[in-house]
Write a protein that holds these residues in place. Structure first.
Motif, PDB file in Angstrom:
ATOM      1  N   VAL A  76       0.836  -1.206   0.000  1.00  0.00           N
ATOM      2  CA  VAL A  76       0.000   0.000   0.000  1.00  0.00           C
ATOM      3  C   VAL A  76       0.871   1.257   0.000  1.00  0.00           C
ATOM      4  O   VAL A  76       0.557   2.228  -0.689  1.00  0.00           O
ATOM      5  N   PRO A  80       0.137   2.152  -4.049  1.00  0.00           N
ATOM      6  CA  PRO A  80      -1.259   2.183  -3.608  1.00  0.00           C
ATOM      7  C   PRO A  80      -2.269   1.871  -4.712  1.00  0.00           C
ATOM      8  O   PRO A  80      -3.340   1.335  -4.448  1.00  0.00           O
ATOM      9  N   ILE A  83      -3.934  -1.672  -5.147  1.00  0.00           N
ATOM     10  CA  ILE A  83      -5.030  -2.114  -4.283  1.00  0.00           C
ATOM     11  C   ILE A  83      -6.318  -1.487  -4.796  1.00  0.00           C
ATOM     12  O   ILE A  83      -6.551  -0.297  -4.647  1.00  0.00           O
ATOM     13  N   ARG A  97      -6.816   1.725   2.541  1.00  0.00           N
ATOM     14  CA  ARG A  97      -6.337   0.698   1.609  1.00  0.00           C
ATOM     15  C   ARG A  97      -5.710  -0.483   2.354  1.00  0.00           C
ATOM     16  O   ARG A  97      -5.891  -1.633   1.969  1.00  0.00           O
ATOM     17  N   ALA A  98      -4.963  -0.208   3.400  1.00  0.00           N
ATOM     18  CA  ALA A  98      -4.333  -1.284   4.170  1.00  0.00           C
ATOM     19  C   ALA A  98      -5.386  -2.165   4.836  1.00  0.00           C
ATOM     20  O   ALA A  98      -5.282  -3.396   4.819  1.00  0.00           O
ATOM     21  N   THR A 101      -7.270  -4.224   2.008  1.00  0.00           N
ATOM     22  CA  THR A 101      -6.508  -5.336   1.441  1.00  0.00           C
ATOM     23  C   THR A 101      -6.248  -6.431   2.470  1.00  0.00           C
ATOM     24  O   THR A 101      -6.210  -7.610   2.133  1.00  0.00           O
TER      25      THR A 101
END
Length: 138
Positions: A76, A80, A83, A97-98, A101
């Protein structure tokens, strides 16, 4: 039963992170994180119990969650755009995003962690049999 060729716990952890960085880098060659990342993760966590000294085998039992989460966080941070999820805003931040995912790779974590624990059991059984054979021969 160590024969001088097993790695320490910290060495196995470091090598696992290097392996996952390599897997992620190779998988990102097309710009997206795909199934190769998941397969690579499972293979890394299954292999780790066979590389570590038996006194440090617990390390490989707790390794899968931080390995996956930190590997995905690295993806990420570095790429980025790799993702993508339905419903995730194009301008979503690192945290969003973290989390997305990590949740998306939940099944990968369950499979990888389960297989890693199975490999730990298998390694311990083999070590116990090896010790028993050694004692019989002595």
């Amino acid at each position: 039963m160590s024969m001088g060729r097993d790695l320490t716990g910290p060495a196995v952890v470091a090598l696992a992170f290097v392996a996952m960085a390599t897997v992620a880098w190779l998988d990102l060659t097309d710009g997206k994180l795909g199934p190769a990342f998941s397969v690579g993760f499972v293979l890394v966590v299954m292999t780790a119990p066979f590389a570590v000294d038996l006194r440090s085998i617990v390390t490989t039992g707790v390794l899968p969650p931080p390995l996956l989460i930190l590997s995905l966080l690295g993806v990420v941070l570095i790429e980025p755009a790799a993702i993508e999820f339905d419903g995730l805003a194009a301008d979503a931040g690192v945290a969003a995003r973290a989390i997305a995912t990590t949740l998306d790779h939940g099944l990968t974590l369950v499979i990888g962690h389960s297989l890693a624990l199975a490999m730990i059991v298998l390694r311990n059984v083999w070590a116990a049999r090896a010790r028993a054979l050694t004692l019989q021969r002595a």
